[in-house]
Motif scaffolding. Structure first.
Motif, PDB file in Angstrom:
ATOM      1  N   PHE A 143     -41.409 -66.786  42.797  1.00  0.00           N
ATOM      2  CA  PHE A 143     -41.729 -66.991  44.505  1.00  0.00           C
ATOM      3  C   PHE A 143     -42.271 -68.709  44.920  1.00  0.00           C
ATOM      4  O   PHE A 143     -41.650 -69.059  44.180  1.00  0.00           O
ATOM      5  CB  PHE A 143     -42.291 -65.946  45.040  1.00  0.00           C
ATOM      6  N   HIS A 216     -37.893 -70.421  42.072  1.00  0.00           N
ATOM      7  CA  HIS A 216     -38.552 -70.027  43.784  1.00  0.00           C
ATOM      8  C   HIS A 216     -38.350 -68.950  44.800  1.00  0.00           C
ATOM      9  O   HIS A 216     -38.578 -68.728  45.226  1.00  0.00           O
ATOM     10  CB  HIS A 216     -38.887 -71.353  44.850  1.00  0.00           C
ATOM     11  N   THR A 217     -36.475 -68.894  43.997  1.00  0.00           N
ATOM     12  CA  THR A 217     -35.457 -67.529  44.867  1.00  0.00           C
ATOM     13  C   THR A 217     -35.671 -66.611  44.075  1.00  0.00           C
ATOM     14  O   THR A 217     -33.905 -66.479  44.032  1.00  0.00           O
ATOM     15  CB  THR A 217     -34.629 -68.603  45.342  1.00  0.00           C
ATOM     16  N   ALA A 219     -36.665 -63.613  43.901  1.00  0.00           N
ATOM     17  CA  ALA A 219     -37.487 -62.194  44.098  1.00  0.00           C
ATOM     18  C   ALA A 219     -36.457 -61.019  43.915  1.00  0.00           C
ATOM     19  O   ALA A 219     -36.699 -59.868  44.102  1.00  0.00           O
ATOM     20  CB  ALA A 219     -37.629 -62.334  45.745  1.00  0.00           C
ATOM     21  N   THR A 243     -49.678 -72.044  40.845  1.00  0.00           N
ATOM     22  CA  THR A 243     -49.181 -71.053  42.006  1.00  0.00           C
ATOM     23  C   THR A 243     -50.209 -69.508  42.837  1.00  0.00           C
ATOM     24  O   THR A 243     -50.431 -69.097  41.907  1.00  0.00           O
ATOM     25  CB  THR A 243     -48.457 -69.905  40.811  1.00  0.00           C
ATOM     26  N   ILE A 247     -49.602 -65.467  46.636  1.00  0.00           N
ATOM     27  CA  ILE A 247     -47.925 -65.171  45.495  1.00  0.00           C
ATOM     28  C   ILE A 247     -48.518 -64.273  45.275  1.00  0.00           C
ATOM     29  O   ILE A 247     -47.205 -63.095  44.375  1.00  0.00           O
ATOM     30  CB  ILE A 247     -47.614 -66.336  44.314  1.00  0.00           C
ATOM     31  N   GLU A 250     -46.714 -61.057  47.179  1.00  0.00           N
ATOM     32  CA  GLU A 250     -45.609 -60.803  46.471  1.00  0.00           C
ATOM     33  C   GLU A 250     -44.824 -60.836  45.652  1.00  0.00           C
ATOM     34  O   GLU A 250     -44.488 -59.386  45.639  1.00  0.00           O
ATOM     35  CB  GLU A 250     -44.182 -62.217  47.245  1.00  0.00           C
ATOM     36  N   VAL A 251     -45.210 -60.966  44.510  1.00  0.00           N
ATOM     37  CA  VAL A 251     -44.887 -60.155  43.638  1.00  0.00           C
ATOM     38  C   VAL A 251     -45.306 -59.314  43.144  1.00  0.00           C
ATOM     39  O   VAL A 251     -44.741 -58.254  42.842  1.00  0.00           O
ATOM     40  CB  VAL A 251     -45.562 -61.142  42.084  1.00  0.00           C
ATOM     41  N   ALA A 254     -43.139 -56.571  44.842  1.00  0.00           N
ATOM     42  CA  ALA A 254     -42.041 -56.173  44.016  1.00  0.00           C
ATOM     43  C   ALA A 254     -41.688 -55.786  43.187  1.00  0.00           C
ATOM     44  O   ALA A 254     -40.499 -55.253  43.039  1.00  0.00           O
ATOM     45  CB  ALA A 254     -40.724 -58.258  43.918  1.00  0.00           C
TER      46      ALA A 254
END
Length: 296
Positions: A143, A216-217, A219, A243, A247, A250-251, A254
């Motif tokens: 992320f 970083h991409t 997801a 990190t 974040i 976000e993780v 997901a």
């Protein structure tokens, strides 16, 4: 890439290394395997730069809990070979698959990944779900995080190589204080980590990784893995400056089925800084019946 301080990875250097080496299709992999032969396998995947020593505080608690514990250096790091190849997901998946097969670890394993190693673990589950019993992700990459100008420039071919040759070690050294708020750990990390960065081929491996991995991409990969409902433990240091804690949200969004634990008084290496807090969480998680973990 060779710099004036490069050290060849030869037989003499390998003789001084702890553990063992095994020949895989892309070269020699350095590893340590501890614990009872009949124990369920726990595979510890390190980050983008630190060698396998970073897992030392967790080995004894996992072995005491009856697990077979595998640590290894990723290609391009530690004492593993630095093949002149593209350092993308296929290489790392192949390394782990071949290593497990060569060591006779054929049953599904528990994967524990730190930072970049967490991303590798998620990618492995995405492509090999039948091979993984459970995941533990410690501040996984994948992320967006803020990149320094120097790191962004190193993504540029040729320019990146020139910059790394001149200032790569300086940047790596400057990054270490961000790993922990415990100042006594920084000289220890520096002494155990920086020598491995001087082994010939480290720069190529790191730059190729930056350019060919979804650091970083990733997801979409995390969302796909969430659908597989692999039992997952998510650990984060409250004071992580590499990190940051936001974040983790976000993780966790997901991977909504994951157990999330925030480790107080810890930064980017919570298991290394506070093993007394992390080891019980990990061993208790791995001891839970599979059905109860999947039902979350």
């Amino acid at each position: 890439m060779r710099t004036p301080s490069s050290i060849p990875l030869d037989a003499r250097l390998r003789e001084a290394a702890p553990g063992r080496f095994i020949a895989l299709s892309d070269g020699q992999t350095h590893y340590l395997l501890d614990g009872p032969e009949g124990g369920s396998a726990v595979v510890l995947i390190p980050g983008a730069t630190l060698p396998l020593f970073v897992w030392e505080p967790l080995v004894e608690p996992l072995v005491r809990a009856g697990h077979r514990v595998l640590r290894y250096d990723l290609f391009g790091r530690g004492y593993s070979d630095r093949p002149k190849v593209r350092y993308g997901p296929e290489l790392y998946e192949r390394q782990l698959t071949e290593l497990l097969a060569a060591l006779g670890l054929h049953a599904p394993v528990h994967l524990v990944g730190l930072a970049f190693g967490g991303l590798l673990a998620v990618q492995y589950v995405d492509r090999n779900p039948e091979r993984v019993r459970a995941l533990c992700l410690i501040e996984p990459d994948g992320f967006g995080t803020k990149l320094s100008l120097g790191v962004r420039l190193m993504h540029v071919p040729v320019l990146g190589e020139a910059l790394f040759a001149v200032m790569g070690e300086r940047q790596l050294r400057a990054r270490l204080p961000g790993y922990s708020r415990r100042p006594e750990l920084i000289p220890e990390l520096e002494a155990r980590f920086l020598p491995s960065t001087r082994i010939e081929g480290f720069g190529h491996a790191l730059l190729s990784t930056l350019r060919h991995m979804a650091i970083h991409t990733a997801a979409p990969t995390f969302h796909r893995v969430a659908e597989r409902r692999v039992p997952t433990l998510l650990l984060w240091g409250r004071d992580d400056r590499i990190t940051p804690l936001h974040i983790a949200e976000e993780v966790h969004a997901a991977l909504p089925h994951a157990e999330l634990h925030i480790i107080d008084d810890a930064g980017h290496l919570p298991h290394y800084e506070r093993p007394e807090a992390v080891a019980p969480l990990l061993t208790e998680f791995l001891a839970k019946p599979l059905e109860s973990r999947r039902s979350r």
